[in-house]
Design a protein around this motif. Structure first.
Motif: not given
Length: 100
Positions: A1-13, A55-64, A92-95
């Motif tokens: 399995m692969i974890r795909h992590i995104l650390f995100i900040t959005f524009t002020d607008s 401010t935000h995070c996404v965590l995705m899991t891929f089977v392979d 920031i993207v980290l797998d």
């Protein structure tokens, strides 16, 4: 399995409604691309104040690896980027691969 992590900040607008659309697009992508087993969305609430402005995070899991390779050029991923990029300030993207 692969974890795909995104650390995100959005524009002020970026409006809350726009961020909500981005969230919805992330959460529905597992039903659109084979091999994505889960997607989580979170908003930072750590009291440590070590988030470096993200401010935000996404965590995705891929089977392979094949699933990750399907995701990257997939039209659903392109649709997600179309709503995401206009409100994105930084990412920031980290797998990493889970080893048994």
């Amino acid at each position: 399995m692969i974890r795909h992590i995104l650390f995100i900040t959005f524009t002020d607008s970026a409006l809350p409604e726009q961020i909500q659309v981005v969230r919805q697009e992330f959460l529905k992508i597992s039903g659109q691309i084979e091999g994505i087993t889960s997607v989580e969305w979170g908003v930072n609430d750590s009291p440590e104040e070590k988030n470096a402005g993200f401010t935000h995070c996404v965590l995705m899991t891929f089977v392979d690896e094949a699933a990750r390779q399907r995701y990257l050029p997939h039209p659903a991923h392109d649709d997600l980027k179309a709503v995401f990029r206009p409100v994105l300030r930084d990412i920031i993207v980290l797998d990493y691969t889970l080893n048994p």
